[in-house]
Motif scaffolding. Structure first.
Motif, PDB file in Angstrom:
ATOM      1  N   SER A  43       0.831  -1.199   0.000  1.00 60.90           N
ATOM      2  CA  SER A  43       0.000   0.000   0.000  1.00 60.90           C
ATOM      3  C   SER A  43       0.870   1.256   0.000  1.00 60.90           C
ATOM      4  N   GLY A  44       0.531   2.196  -0.858  1.00 60.68           N
ATOM      5  CA  GLY A  44       1.241   3.469  -0.884  1.00 60.68           C
ATOM      6  C   GLY A  44       2.510   3.461  -1.731  1.00 60.68           C
ATOM      7  N   GLY A  46       2.789   3.535  -4.921  1.00 64.37           N
ATOM      8  CA  GLY A  46       2.701   4.350  -6.133  1.00 64.37           C
ATOM      9  C   GLY A  46       1.977   3.701  -7.303  1.00 64.37           C
ATOM     10  N   LYS A  47       1.320   2.574  -7.064  1.00 67.20           N
ATOM     11  CA  LYS A  47       0.668   1.835  -8.161  1.00 67.20           C
ATOM     12  C   LYS A  47      -0.419   2.673  -8.842  1.00 67.20           C
ATOM     13  N   THR A  48      -1.333   3.240  -8.023  1.00 71.23           N
ATOM     14  CA  THR A  48      -2.440   4.004  -8.599  1.00 71.23           C
ATOM     15  C   THR A  48      -1.923   5.245  -9.327  1.00 71.23           C
ATOM     16  N   THR A  49      -0.934   5.887  -8.733  1.00 75.03           N
ATOM     17  CA  THR A  49      -0.366   7.083  -9.372  1.00 75.03           C
ATOM     18  C   THR A  49       0.217   6.712 -10.740  1.00 75.03           C
TER      19      THR A  49
HETATM   20  N1  ATP Z   1      -2.906  13.857  -4.886  1.00 74.58           N
HETATM   21  C1  ATP Z   1      -2.012  13.505  -3.961  1.00 74.58           C
HETATM   22  N2  ATP Z   1      -1.403  14.410  -3.174  1.00 74.58           N
HETATM   23  C2  ATP Z   1      -0.470  14.061  -2.266  1.00 74.58           C
HETATM   24  N3  ATP Z   1      -0.069  12.787  -2.055  1.00 74.58           N
HETATM   25  C3  ATP Z   1      -0.631  11.839  -2.809  1.00 74.58           C
HETATM   26  C4  ATP Z   1      -1.624  12.126  -3.800  1.00 74.58           C
HETATM   27  N4  ATP Z   1      -1.991  10.971  -4.389  1.00 74.58           N
HETATM   28  C5  ATP Z   1      -1.268   9.998  -3.799  1.00 74.58           C
HETATM   29  N5  ATP Z   1      -0.455  10.508  -2.849  1.00 74.58           N
HETATM   30  C6  ATP Z   1       0.503   9.745  -2.021  1.00 74.58           C
HETATM   31  O1  ATP Z   1       1.343   9.029  -2.907  1.00 74.58           O
HETATM   32  C7  ATP Z   1       1.662   7.747  -2.377  1.00 74.58           C
HETATM   33  C8  ATP Z   1       1.316   6.685  -3.405  1.00 74.58           C
HETATM   34  O2  ATP Z   1      -0.100   6.641  -3.585  1.00 74.58           O
HETATM   35  P1  ATP Z   1      -0.788   5.608  -4.573  1.00 74.58           P
HETATM   36  O3  ATP Z   1      -2.241   5.761  -4.403  1.00 74.58           O
HETATM   37  O4  ATP Z   1      -0.206   5.767  -5.924  1.00 74.58           O
HETATM   38  O5  ATP Z   1      -0.275   4.238  -3.957  1.00 74.58           O
HETATM   39  P2  ATP Z   1      -0.850   2.758  -4.157  1.00 74.58           P
HETATM   40  O6  ATP Z   1       0.341   1.899  -4.269  1.00 74.58           O
HETATM   41  O7  ATP Z   1      -1.843   2.734  -5.243  1.00 74.58           O
HETATM   42  O8  ATP Z   1      -1.549   2.515  -2.762  1.00 74.58           O
HETATM   43  P3  ATP Z   1      -2.875   1.667  -2.378  1.00 74.58           P
HETATM   44  O9  ATP Z   1      -2.562   0.230  -2.689  1.00 74.58           O
HETATM   45  O10 ATP Z   1      -2.981   1.919  -0.910  1.00 74.58           O
HETATM   46  O11 ATP Z   1      -3.994   2.239  -3.182  1.00 74.58           O
HETATM   47  C9  ATP Z   1       0.894   7.635  -1.073  1.00 74.58           C
HETATM   48  O12 ATP Z   1       1.780   7.911  -0.012  1.00 74.58           O
HETATM   49  C10 ATP Z   1      -0.178   8.685  -1.183  1.00 74.58           C
HETATM   50  O13 ATP Z   1      -0.507   9.175   0.079  1.00 74.58           O
END
Ligand code: ATP
Length: 318
Positions: A43-44, A46-49
């Motif tokens: 979690s966190g 960066g996958k969704t980003t």
């Molecule tokens: N718009 C934003 N502004 C500031 N920080 C952000 C933003 N979007 C995401 N983050 C931060 O960037 C990091 C990566 O987020 P992301 O959603 O890409 O992770 P993830 O791997 O998809 O997580 P998860 O499995 O929990 O959804 C996290 O620490 C999140 O808090």
């Protein structure tokens, strides 16, 4: 699908920070037509980003995304997104639209003929086990979580986009529903032809669905490869530890009868098996009383599995 096909998606040195936080760091990968890439990691990480940079819901700070050799920065975001189905984590159905209207949103935006839209919607709902006579006129709040996720998937596929982006598409489901929807999903003809990028933090899901897995930690690629490569040839300690707890289960899902009985096609393809049946599938069949269909016992299978693991590990060491 031959690997010589040109990549449909090419990502080069993609980076994104939010304030001081580097969320995606210098990520690169290529994905060929018809293949499925799973973005995996804690979690966190960066996958969704990363996924949202593919369809410009988030703009990168550095690096490029090319779709069919076109830099996405030179395409209008709306046009780009119409060529890519997208299923978001929270399903995101429109509450005041019926199931059929939700599925039809993109085809309508594209100006497709109403009769064609209706036909496609009906076919997709039926394919996703939502009999249209019963569900087409219902509203999202009348559906279970699993049914809503199926509608989300139908909506993403409605305009028949060549690329589909899926963010934790089964995230809201309990493990049993999740496993059964995943099976349906894998068998869905609609998706076989598509280039898919799927986000998950579920290791089993990644192994079941991926041609390639991109394992991320803290925004950085730890390894990019087939499930088999990540399991048997981990690039570093992070990769090894990430799969440690489920190692045996993953090995059972990864090795096939062709691997465990390499010199004996008859054993590897008993009456109801083929050489690509996984050891896990064969075990399930044997424990549910399908012994008559197999040309080996469970003990023979496990012994052969042990030998195959040894061969795999020796091969990678060389
Ligand atoms: N718009 C934003 N502004 C500031 N920080 C952000 C933003 N979007 C995401 N983050 C931060 O960037 C990091 C990566 O987020 P992301 O959603 O890409 O992770 P993830 O791997 O998809 O997580 P998860 O499995 O929990 O959804 C996290 O620490 C999140 O808090």
């Amino acid at each position: 699908m031959p690997d010589s096909l040109p990549p449909v998606i090419r990502v080069s040195s993609l980076s994104k920070r939010f304030g001081a936080h580097a969320v995606v760091r210098e990520v690169s990968f290529e994905l060929a037509a018809g293949h499925t890439l799973v973005l995996l990691g804690p979690s966190g990480c960066g996958k969704t980003t990363l996924l949202k940079m593919l369809n410009r819901l988030i703009e990168p700070d550095a690096g490029t995304v090319e779709i069919n050799d076109q830099d996405v920065r030179h395409q209008r975001p709306e046009a780009l997104r119409r060529g890519m189905g997208y299923v978001i984590q929270q399903v995101g159905l429109l509450p005041h639209y019926t199931v059929a209207e939700n599925v039809a949103v993109v085809p309508r935006l594209l100006g497709q003929a109403p009769a064609a839209i209706a036909e496609r919607t009906t076919a997709l709902l039926a394919r996703l086990h939502l009999p249209p006579a019963r569900y087409a006129g219902q509203y999202p709040h009348q559906l279970s979580g699993g049914q809503q996720q199926r509608v989300g998937l139908a909506r993403a596929l409605a305009a028949d986009p060549p690329i589909v982006l899926l963010d934790e598409p089964f995230g809201a489901l309990d493990p049993i529903t999740r496993a059964s929807i995943r099976r349906e999903f894998r068998e869905l003809e609609e998706l076989r032809r598509k280039t898919v990028v799927l986000v998950t933090h579920d290791v089993t899901e990644a192994f079941e669905l991926a041609d390639q897995i991109l394992l991320l930690d803290a925004g950085q690629v730890q390894q990019l490869g087939t499930p088999r490569e990540l399991l048997f040839r981990p690039a570093n300690d992070f990769v090894r530890r990430f799969f440690a707890a489920e190692r045996l289960a993953l090995q059972l899902r990864t090795l096939t009868l062709g691997d465990v009985f390499p010199d004996n096609t008859r054993q590897a393809s008993g009456a109801s098996f083929t050489t690509s049946t996984t050891v896990n599938e064969a075990l399930e069949a044997l424990t549910t009383g399908d012994q008559a269909a197999a040309s080996f016992t469970m003990a023979q299978l496990m012994a052969a599995f042990g030998d195959a693991l040894q061969r795999e590990e020796d091969a990678w060491k060389r």
